[in-house]
Design a protein around this motif. Structure first.
Motif, PDB file in Angstrom:
ATOM      1  N   HIS A 106     -38.067  25.623  -8.652  1.00 41.82           N
ATOM      2  CA  HIS A 106     -36.951  25.804  -9.574  1.00 41.82           C
ATOM      3  C   HIS A 106     -37.494  26.510 -10.816  1.00 41.82           C
ATOM      4  O   HIS A 106     -38.474  26.068 -11.400  1.00 41.82           O
ATOM      5  CB  HIS A 106     -36.373  24.426  -9.941  1.00 41.82           C
ATOM      6  CG  HIS A 106     -35.109  24.524 -10.698  1.00 41.82           C
ATOM      7  ND1 HIS A 106     -35.069  24.617 -12.064  1.00 41.82           N
ATOM      8  CD2 HIS A 106     -33.815  24.571 -10.278  1.00 41.82           C
ATOM      9  CE1 HIS A 106     -33.812  24.706 -12.454  1.00 41.82           C
ATOM     10  NE2 HIS A 106     -33.031  24.682 -11.394  1.00 41.82           N
TER      11      HIS A 106
ATOM     12  N   GLU B 183     -16.676  23.939 -13.728  1.00 35.74           N
ATOM     13  CA  GLU B 183     -17.189  22.576 -13.819  1.00 35.74           C
ATOM     14  C   GLU B 183     -18.467  22.521 -13.004  1.00 35.74           C
ATOM     15  O   GLU B 183     -18.679  23.339 -12.110  1.00 35.74           O
ATOM     16  CB  GLU B 183     -16.156  21.560 -13.333  1.00 35.74           C
ATOM     17  CG  GLU B 183     -15.634  21.826 -11.948  1.00 35.74           C
ATOM     18  CD  GLU B 183     -14.415  20.961 -11.603  1.00 35.74           C
ATOM     19  OE1 GLU B 183     -14.372  20.484 -10.461  1.00 35.74           O
ATOM     20  OE2 GLU B 183     -13.524  20.772 -12.458  1.00 35.74           O
ATOM     21  N   PRO B 184     -19.356  21.561 -13.314  1.00 37.24           N
ATOM     22  CA  PRO B 184     -20.637  21.502 -12.605  1.00 37.24           C
ATOM     23  C   PRO B 184     -20.447  21.486 -11.089  1.00 37.24           C
ATOM     24  O   PRO B 184     -19.558  20.807 -10.575  1.00 37.24           O
ATOM     25  CB  PRO B 184     -21.248  20.196 -13.107  1.00 37.24           C
ATOM     26  CG  PRO B 184     -20.674  20.041 -14.486  1.00 37.24           C
ATOM     27  CD  PRO B 184     -19.265  20.568 -14.375  1.00 37.24           C
ATOM     28  N   GLY B 185     -21.256  22.300 -10.400  1.00 30.87           N
ATOM     29  CA  GLY B 185     -21.209  22.350  -8.948  1.00 30.87           C
ATOM     30  C   GLY B 185     -20.403  23.523  -8.415  1.00 30.87           C
ATOM     31  O   GLY B 185     -20.499  23.861  -7.242  1.00 30.87           O
ATOM     32  N   VAL B 186     -19.600  24.164  -9.280  1.00 29.12           N
ATOM     33  CA  VAL B 186     -18.798  25.307  -8.834  1.00 29.12           C
ATOM     34  C   VAL B 186     -19.707  26.533  -8.679  1.00 29.12           C
ATOM     35  O   VAL B 186     -20.499  26.839  -9.564  1.00 29.12           O
ATOM     36  CB  VAL B 186     -17.662  25.615  -9.847  1.00 29.12           C
ATOM     37  CG1 VAL B 186     -16.957  26.927  -9.498  1.00 29.12           C
ATOM     38  CG2 VAL B 186     -16.666  24.468  -9.882  1.00 29.12           C
ATOM     39  N   MET B 187     -19.582  27.217  -7.533  1.00 33.21           N
ATOM     40  CA  MET B 187     -20.383  28.419  -7.324  1.00 33.21           C
ATOM     41  C   MET B 187     -19.597  29.644  -7.755  1.00 33.21           C
ATOM     42  O   MET B 187     -18.423  29.779  -7.443  1.00 33.21           O
ATOM     43  CB  MET B 187     -20.802  28.555  -5.858  1.00 33.21           C
ATOM     44  CG  MET B 187     -21.737  29.733  -5.652  1.00 33.21           C
ATOM     45  SD  MET B 187     -22.309  29.898  -3.957  1.00 33.21           S
ATOM     46  CE  MET B 187     -23.698  28.784  -3.967  1.00 33.21           C
TER      47      MET B 187
ATOM     48  N   VAL C 292     -24.611  28.667  -9.762  1.00 33.86           N
ATOM     49  CA  VAL C 292     -23.871  27.406  -9.719  1.00 33.86           C
ATOM     50  C   VAL C 292     -23.771  26.868 -11.143  1.00 33.86           C
ATOM     51  O   VAL C 292     -24.772  26.784 -11.858  1.00 33.86           O
ATOM     52  CB  VAL C 292     -24.591  26.371  -8.810  1.00 33.86           C
ATOM     53  CG1 VAL C 292     -23.872  25.025  -8.861  1.00 33.86           C
ATOM     54  CG2 VAL C 292     -24.655  26.873  -7.378  1.00 33.86           C
TER      55      VAL C 292
ATOM     56  N   SER D 151     -23.985  24.519 -13.943  1.00 33.93           N
ATOM     57  CA  SER D 151     -24.748  23.272 -14.050  1.00 33.93           C
ATOM     58  C   SER D 151     -24.280  22.414 -15.229  1.00 33.93           C
ATOM     59  O   SER D 151     -24.486  21.212 -15.249  1.00 33.93           O
ATOM     60  CB  SER D 151     -26.246  23.553 -14.160  1.00 33.93           C
ATOM     61  OG  SER D 151     -26.513  24.477 -15.186  1.00 33.93           O
ATOM     62  N   ARG D 152     -23.635  23.041 -16.240  1.00 33.92           N
ATOM     63  CA  ARG D 152     -23.212  22.274 -17.417  1.00 33.92           C
ATOM     64  C   ARG D 152     -22.094  23.037 -18.119  1.00 33.92           C
ATOM     65  O   ARG D 152     -22.136  24.260 -18.215  1.00 33.92           O
ATOM     66  CB  ARG D 152     -24.406  22.122 -18.363  1.00 33.92           C
ATOM     67  CG  ARG D 152     -24.232  21.150 -19.502  1.00 33.92           C
ATOM     68  CD  ARG D 152     -25.541  21.006 -20.290  1.00 33.92           C
ATOM     69  NE  ARG D 152     -25.997  22.281 -20.823  1.00 33.92           N
ATOM     70  CZ  ARG D 152     -25.559  22.824 -21.978  1.00 33.92           C
ATOM     71  NH1 ARG D 152     -24.668  22.192 -22.704  1.00 33.92           N
ATOM     72  NH2 ARG D 152     -26.020  23.979 -22.400  1.00 33.92           N
TER      73      ARG D 152
ATOM     74  N   ASP E 244     -26.802  28.160 -13.153  1.00 33.14           N
ATOM     75  CA  ASP E 244     -28.132  28.121 -12.537  1.00 33.14           C
ATOM     76  C   ASP E 244     -28.167  29.114 -11.387  1.00 33.14           C
ATOM     77  O   ASP E 244     -27.424  28.991 -10.418  1.00 33.14           O
ATOM     78  CB  ASP E 244     -28.392  26.691 -12.037  1.00 33.14           C
ATOM     79  CG  ASP E 244     -29.818  26.492 -11.546  1.00 33.14           C
ATOM     80  OD1 ASP E 244     -30.516  27.504 -11.289  1.00 33.14           O
ATOM     81  OD2 ASP E 244     -30.224  25.323 -11.402  1.00 33.14           O
TER      82      ASP E 244
ATOM     83  N   PRO F  94     -30.075  27.248  -4.237  1.00 33.99           N
ATOM     84  CA  PRO F  94     -29.724  25.809  -4.216  1.00 33.99           C
ATOM     85  C   PRO F  94     -30.817  24.926  -3.605  1.00 33.99           C
ATOM     86  O   PRO F  94     -30.889  23.742  -3.882  1.00 33.99           O
ATOM     87  CB  PRO F  94     -28.458  25.755  -3.357  1.00 33.99           C
ATOM     88  CG  PRO F  94     -27.917  27.141  -3.353  1.00 33.99           C
ATOM     89  CD  PRO F  94     -29.062  28.082  -3.602  1.00 33.99           C
TER      90      PRO F  94
END
Length: 150
Positions: free
Chosen positions: A74, A94-98, A112, A114-115, A124, A128
């Protein structure tokens, strides 16, 4: 006929599974059609191809792949912060959305979220699976020479 080993210039039909160390399956062909690929066609990352070299039809193996042989560590430099107004107003952030971006060469670059904090959206761009040690299970079904292109 002598079993042809996997090498450059071969077409390989195989089943594979990529799993996290806790056994969670990331991707697998064992429960569907096997995959067929040519060695060197970049369908499989080169490091994964390296594990197949020399295997013959009917062989199976399971290897543990450290991050540096898989999708890299990472990298904190691959996390970028954007302003909310740089995205379309109707975009869910929102976090997790690509989200897909275009890089300087207009290649698609997935990131993605992340915050999300106030007007800041942190994205990010690391793969993944970066930083993860993976288990690579493989079963070679068939190995054949790649004929000349027509």
């Amino acid at each position: 006929m002598k079993e042809l080993p996997v090498d450059k210039g071969t077409r390989v039909t195989l089943n594979f599974a990529l799993k996290f160390q806790d056994g969670e399956v990331v991707d697998s062909t064992f429960d569907k059609e096997p995959a067929t690929l040519e060695i060197g066609d970049e369908n499989l990352p080169e490091n994964f191809e390296a594990y197949l070299m020399g295997m013959t039809a009917g062989e199976q193996k399971s290897v543990e792949v450290p991050p540096e042989r898989a999708f890299g560590q990472h990298n904190p430099n691959n996390v970028q912060t954007f302003k909310r107004h740089e995205f379309s107003a109707d975009m869910v952030l929102e976090p997790g959305v690509m989200i897909s971006f275009a890089d300087a060469r207009q290649q698609e670059l997935p990131g993605v979220v992340s915050r999300v904090e106030g007007d800041e959206v942190e994205v990010d761009f690391n793969h993944p699976l970066a930083g993860r040690t993976l288990t690579f299970d493989v079963e070679i079904i068939d190995v054949e020479p790649v004929g000349p292109a027509h």
